[in-house]
Design a protein around this motif. Structure first.
Motif, PDB file in Angstrom:
ATOM      1  N   MET A  35       0.866  -1.182   0.000  1.00  0.00           N
ATOM      2  CA  MET A  35       0.000   0.000   0.000  1.00  0.00           C
ATOM      3  C   MET A  35       0.907   1.238   0.000  1.00  0.00           C
ATOM      4  SD  MET A  35      -2.898  -1.456  -0.047  1.00  0.00           S
ATOM      5  CE  MET A  35      -3.954  -0.057   0.229  1.00  0.00           C
ATOM      6  N   VAL A  36       1.238   1.728  -1.183  1.00  0.00           N
ATOM      7  CA  VAL A  36       2.144   2.867  -1.306  1.00  0.00           C
ATOM      8  C   VAL A  36       1.293   4.134  -1.276  1.00  0.00           C
ATOM      9  CG1 VAL A  36       4.059   3.850  -2.614  1.00  0.00           C
ATOM     10  CG2 VAL A  36       3.628   1.394  -2.705  1.00  0.00           C
ATOM     11  N   TRP A  37       0.853   4.490  -0.084  1.00  0.00           N
ATOM     12  CA  TRP A  37      -0.069   5.606   0.103  1.00  0.00           C
ATOM     13  C   TRP A  37       0.540   6.658   1.009  1.00  0.00           C
ATOM     14  CZ3 TRP A  37      -5.548   3.157   1.265  1.00  0.00           C
ATOM     15  CH2 TRP A  37      -5.994   2.492   0.112  1.00  0.00           C
ATOM     16  N   ARG A  38       0.184   7.910   0.742  1.00  0.00           N
ATOM     17  CA  ARG A  38       0.566   9.000   1.623  1.00  0.00           C
ATOM     18  C   ARG A  38      -0.429   9.114   2.775  1.00  0.00           C
ATOM     19  NH1 ARG A  38       4.660  12.039  -0.359  1.00  0.00           N
ATOM     20  NH2 ARG A  38       5.083  11.951  -2.593  1.00  0.00           N
ATOM     21  N   GLY A  39      -0.066   9.949   3.765  1.00  0.00           N
ATOM     22  CA  GLY A  39      -0.849  10.062   4.982  1.00  0.00           C
ATOM     23  C   GLY A  39      -2.327  10.332   4.803  1.00  0.00           C
ATOM     24  N   PRO A  40      -2.733  11.320   3.996  1.00  0.00           N
ATOM     25  CA  PRO A  40      -4.166  11.596   3.836  1.00  0.00           C
ATOM     26  C   PRO A  40      -4.952  10.412   3.283  1.00  0.00           C
ATOM     27  CG  PRO A  40      -2.861  13.450   3.065  1.00  0.00           C
ATOM     28  CD  PRO A  40      -1.892  12.341   3.343  1.00  0.00           C
ATOM     29  N   MET A  41      -4.348   9.632   2.395  1.00  0.00           N
ATOM     30  CA  MET A  41      -5.023   8.455   1.858  1.00  0.00           C
ATOM     31  C   MET A  41      -5.192   7.396   2.937  1.00  0.00           C
ATOM     32  SD  MET A  41      -3.112   8.154  -1.844  1.00  0.00           S
ATOM     33  CE  MET A  41      -4.086   6.741  -2.350  1.00  0.00           C
ATOM     34  N   VAL A  42      -4.180   7.227   3.774  1.00  0.00           N
ATOM     35  CA  VAL A  42      -4.258   6.253   4.868  1.00  0.00           C
ATOM     36  C   VAL A  42      -5.361   6.647   5.851  1.00  0.00           C
ATOM     37  CG1 VAL A  42      -3.017   5.289   6.833  1.00  0.00           C
ATOM     38  CG2 VAL A  42      -1.840   5.572   4.649  1.00  0.00           C
ATOM     39  N   ALA A  43      -5.387   7.934   6.230  1.00  0.00           N
ATOM     40  CA  ALA A  43      -6.411   8.408   7.158  1.00  0.00           C
ATOM     41  C   ALA A  43      -7.803   8.260   6.554  1.00  0.00           C
ATOM     42  CB  ALA A  43      -6.143   9.861   7.540  1.00  0.00           C
ATOM     43  N   GLY A  44      -7.925   8.521   5.259  1.00  0.00           N
ATOM     44  CA  GLY A  44      -9.217   8.372   4.598  1.00  0.00           C
ATOM     45  C   GLY A  44      -9.680   6.928   4.572  1.00  0.00           C
ATOM     46  N   ALA A  45      -8.757   6.004   4.316  1.00  0.00           N
ATOM     47  CA  ALA A  45      -9.114   4.581   4.304  1.00  0.00           C
ATOM     48  C   ALA A  45      -9.564   4.125   5.682  1.00  0.00           C
ATOM     49  CB  ALA A  45      -7.912   3.755   3.836  1.00  0.00           C
ATOM     50  N   PHE A  46      -8.897   4.610   6.716  1.00  0.00           N
ATOM     51  CA  PHE A  46      -9.290   4.277   8.092  1.00  0.00           C
ATOM     52  C   PHE A  46     -10.715   4.758   8.369  1.00  0.00           C
ATOM     53  CE2 PHE A  46      -9.527   6.058  12.464  1.00  0.00           C
ATOM     54  CZ  PHE A  46      -9.628   4.856  13.148  1.00  0.00           C
ATOM     55  N   GLN A  47     -11.017   5.997   7.992  1.00  0.00           N
ATOM     56  CA  GLN A  47     -12.358   6.527   8.228  1.00  0.00           C
ATOM     57  C   GLN A  47     -13.412   5.739   7.457  1.00  0.00           C
ATOM     58  OE1 GLN A  47     -12.984  10.901   8.704  1.00  0.00           O
ATOM     59  NE2 GLN A  47     -10.930  11.033   7.835  1.00  0.00           N
ATOM     60  N   GLN A  48     -13.091   5.342   6.238  1.00  0.00           N
ATOM     61  CA  GLN A  48     -14.055   4.571   5.459  1.00  0.00           C
ATOM     62  C   GLN A  48     -14.345   3.224   6.097  1.00  0.00           C
ATOM     63  OE1 GLN A  48     -12.191   4.880   1.412  1.00  0.00           O
ATOM     64  NE2 GLN A  48     -14.253   5.484   0.816  1.00  0.00           N
ATOM     65  N   MET A  49     -13.310   2.519   6.528  1.00  0.00           N
ATOM     66  CA  MET A  49     -13.528   1.218   7.169  1.00  0.00           C
ATOM     67  C   MET A  49     -14.332   1.370   8.457  1.00  0.00           C
ATOM     68  SD  MET A  49     -10.158  -1.146   6.640  1.00  0.00           S
ATOM     69  CE  MET A  49      -9.072  -0.115   7.612  1.00  0.00           C
ATOM     70  N   LEU A  50     -14.044   2.433   9.195  1.00  0.00           N
ATOM     71  CA  LEU A  50     -14.726   2.654  10.464  1.00  0.00           C
ATOM     72  C   LEU A  50     -16.196   2.986  10.268  1.00  0.00           C
ATOM     73  CD1 LEU A  50     -14.289   3.018  13.582  1.00  0.00           C
ATOM     74  CD2 LEU A  50     -14.009   5.446  13.086  1.00  0.00           C
ATOM     75  N   ASN A  51     -16.474   3.906   9.349  1.00  0.00           N
ATOM     76  CA  ASN A  51     -17.818   4.461   9.224  1.00  0.00           C
ATOM     77  C   ASN A  51     -18.695   3.733   8.219  1.00  0.00           C
ATOM     78  OD1 ASN A  51     -17.345   6.622  11.090  1.00  0.00           O
ATOM     79  ND2 ASN A  51     -16.183   7.676   9.502  1.00  0.00           N
ATOM     80  N   GLN A  52     -18.110   3.014   7.276  1.00  0.00           N
ATOM     81  CA  GLN A  52     -18.913   2.328   6.267  1.00  0.00           C
ATOM     82  C   GLN A  52     -19.115   0.850   6.582  1.00  0.00           C
ATOM     83  OE1 GLN A  52     -17.076   5.187   2.769  1.00  0.00           O
ATOM     84  NE2 GLN A  52     -17.664   3.117   2.222  1.00  0.00           N
ATOM     85  N   THR A  53     -18.561   0.392   7.686  1.00  0.00           N
ATOM     86  CA  THR A  53     -18.818  -0.976   8.131  1.00  0.00           C
ATOM     87  C   THR A  53     -20.072  -0.983   8.999  1.00  0.00           C
ATOM     88  OG1 THR A  53     -16.445  -1.465   8.144  1.00  0.00           O
ATOM     89  CG2 THR A  53     -17.876  -2.971   9.349  1.00  0.00           C
ATOM     90  N   VAL A  54     -20.981  -1.906   8.726  1.00  0.00           N
ATOM     91  CA  VAL A  54     -22.218  -2.011   9.492  1.00  0.00           C
ATOM     92  C   VAL A  54     -21.954  -2.927  10.684  1.00  0.00           C
ATOM     93  CG1 VAL A  54     -24.673  -2.599   9.439  1.00  0.00           C
ATOM     94  CG2 VAL A  54     -23.560  -1.673   7.393  1.00  0.00           C
ATOM     95  N   TRP A  55     -21.464  -2.329  11.777  1.00  0.00           N
ATOM     96  CA  TRP A  55     -21.191  -3.099  12.989  1.00  0.00           C
ATOM     97  C   TRP A  55     -22.514  -3.504  13.638  1.00  0.00           C
ATOM     98  CZ3 TRP A  55     -16.286  -4.299  12.879  1.00  0.00           C
ATOM     99  CH2 TRP A  55     -15.355  -3.411  12.343  1.00  0.00           C
ATOM    100  N   ASP A  56     -22.604  -4.746  14.055  1.00  0.00           N
ATOM    101  CA  ASP A  56     -23.866  -5.294  14.554  1.00  0.00           C
ATOM    102  C   ASP A  56     -23.878  -5.354  16.079  1.00  0.00           C
ATOM    103  OD1 ASP A  56     -26.293  -6.543  14.877  1.00  0.00           O
ATOM    104  OD2 ASP A  56     -25.626  -8.506  14.161  1.00  0.00           O
ATOM    105  N   ASP A  57     -24.357  -4.296  16.711  1.00  0.00           N
ATOM    106  CA  ASP A  57     -24.645  -4.261  18.144  1.00  0.00           C
ATOM    107  C   ASP A  57     -23.440  -4.707  18.973  1.00  0.00           C
ATOM    108  OD1 ASP A  57     -26.174  -3.833  20.414  1.00  0.00           O
ATOM    109  OD2 ASP A  57     -26.991  -5.872  20.414  1.00  0.00           O
ATOM    110  N   LEU A  58     -22.313  -4.022  18.807  1.00  0.00           N
ATOM    111  CA  LEU A  58     -21.091  -4.382  19.522  1.00  0.00           C
ATOM    112  C   LEU A  58     -21.055  -3.735  20.908  1.00  0.00           C
ATOM    113  CD1 LEU A  58     -18.317  -4.002  16.786  1.00  0.00           C
ATOM    114  CD2 LEU A  58     -19.515  -6.080  17.505  1.00  0.00           C
ATOM    115  N   ASP A  59     -20.583  -4.502  21.883  1.00  0.00           N
ATOM    116  CA  ASP A  59     -20.261  -3.930  23.189  1.00  0.00           C
ATOM    117  C   ASP A  59     -18.900  -3.245  23.136  1.00  0.00           C
ATOM    118  OD1 ASP A  59     -22.554  -4.890  24.796  1.00  0.00           O
ATOM    119  OD2 ASP A  59     -21.746  -6.871  24.316  1.00  0.00           O
ATOM    120  N   PHE A  60     -17.952  -3.879  22.420  1.00  0.00           N
ATOM    121  CA  PHE A  60     -16.598  -3.333  22.299  1.00  0.00           C
ATOM    122  C   PHE A  60     -16.109  -3.458  20.864  1.00  0.00           C
ATOM    123  CE2 PHE A  60     -16.843  -4.678  26.734  1.00  0.00           C
ATOM    124  CZ  PHE A  60     -16.368  -3.554  27.394  1.00  0.00           C
ATOM    125  N   LEU A  61     -15.586  -2.361  20.356  1.00  0.00           N
ATOM    126  CA  LEU A  61     -14.847  -2.384  19.102  1.00  0.00           C
ATOM    127  C   LEU A  61     -13.399  -2.065  19.426  1.00  0.00           C
ATOM    128  CD1 LEU A  61     -14.632  -2.515  16.008  1.00  0.00           C
ATOM    129  CD2 LEU A  61     -15.164  -0.059  15.956  1.00  0.00           C
TER     130      LEU A  61
END
Length: 267
Positions: free
Chosen positions: A93-119
């Motif tokens: 993954m030859v990515w610069r910082g903004p791309m890495v931060a964007g990918a993190f936000q996408q995984m966090l916010n676009q994943t449909v977490w199902d009623d988790l007590d802890f993430l």
């Protein structure tokens, strides 16, 4: 966050201290305590949770109802999302910082977490873009710092603790990994990386040592095989240590209200 009660960051100041191994076993130990648990592998450049959870190469998350949403992968009763589920892990993954931060936000916010007590968020080493994005965007309930007793590792662990303190994320405690080597052939024990490091850093920052884990071949082998210690050897001393750590983390963050971080800049 929708579908998530508590977010706990598992972090270290440097790589190679066993942070990902601690994350997956801590998640499994929390699940054995009866909690619904998920893992977000935030190490974009070097994701490892897919292998540790035994998810085969090429498995991809399914689309969920809604725009650009996807379902987490489930393994050993744990919900998980990782860059390893989205790309070919053999390609860098030859990515610069903004791309890495964007990918993190996408995984966090676009994943449909199902009623988790802890993430649990398996953080990349350091105090860079992903860590700052977490502090700014995510209502984290606490952070667990993983270190070895070695002085060099402690230097970097201090930076991790200081970072979370600055953004008002409480540090639940320190996990001292590789605290002692136990020879499986003769029973001899040796503190290869030194002693007392966990206590020193915990005392310095008014936190606590959640547990000490040995430098053991079985921990590495089981994690590499996709069947971590808590699953493969639930009655072992290592698994009991993870169970103790899990109970302490749960007690520390349950019922705790989160005060959002305050980010300030000065010249």
């Amino acid at each position: 966050m929708e579908g998530v009660k508590h977010i706990v960051a598992v972090a270290s100041g440097k790589g190679g201290v066993g942070k990902s191994t601690v994350t997956v076993n801590l998640a499994l130990a929390l699940a054995r305590e009866g909690y619904r648990v998920g893992i977000l592998d935030a190490d974009i450049h070097g994701p490892s949770q897919a292998q540790m959870l035994g998810v085969d190469e090429g498995v991809r998350p399914k689309a969920a109802p809604g725009d650009n949403k996807f379902l987490p992968i489930e393994a050993h009763g744990i919900q998980a999302m990782s860059m390893a589920f989205l790309v070919n892990t053999k390609e860098p993954m030859v990515w610069r910082g903004p791309m890495v931060a964007g990918a993190f936000q996408q995984m966090l916010n676009q994943t449909v977490w199902d009623d988790l007590d802890f993430l649990l968020i398996d953080m990349p080493p350091g105090t860079g873009d992903v860590q700052l994005t977490l502090a700014q965007k995510v209502p984290a309930s606490g952070a667990v710092i993983v270190t070895t007793p070695q002085d060099i590792a402690l230097l970097d662990a201090r930076k991790g603790i200081e970072m979370f303190r600055k953004v008002k994320v409480p540090v639940v405690g320190v996990v001292e990994n590789m605290s002692v080597y136990h020879c499986e052939q003769c029973g001899h024990e040796a503190a290869i990386f030194g002693t007392g490091g966990g206590e020193r850093i915990a005392e310095e920052y008014a936190t606590r040592v959640l547990g000490r884990l040995p430098l053991a071949l079985s921990i590495r082998e089981l994690a590499d095989s996709g069947k971590p210690s808590v699953v493969s050897e639930p009655d072992s001393a290592v698994s009991q240590t993870f169970a103790s750590i899990a109970r302490q983390v749960a007690e520390a963050v349950n019922g705790q209200s989160h005060q959002g971080p305050t980010i300030s800049f000065s010249e």
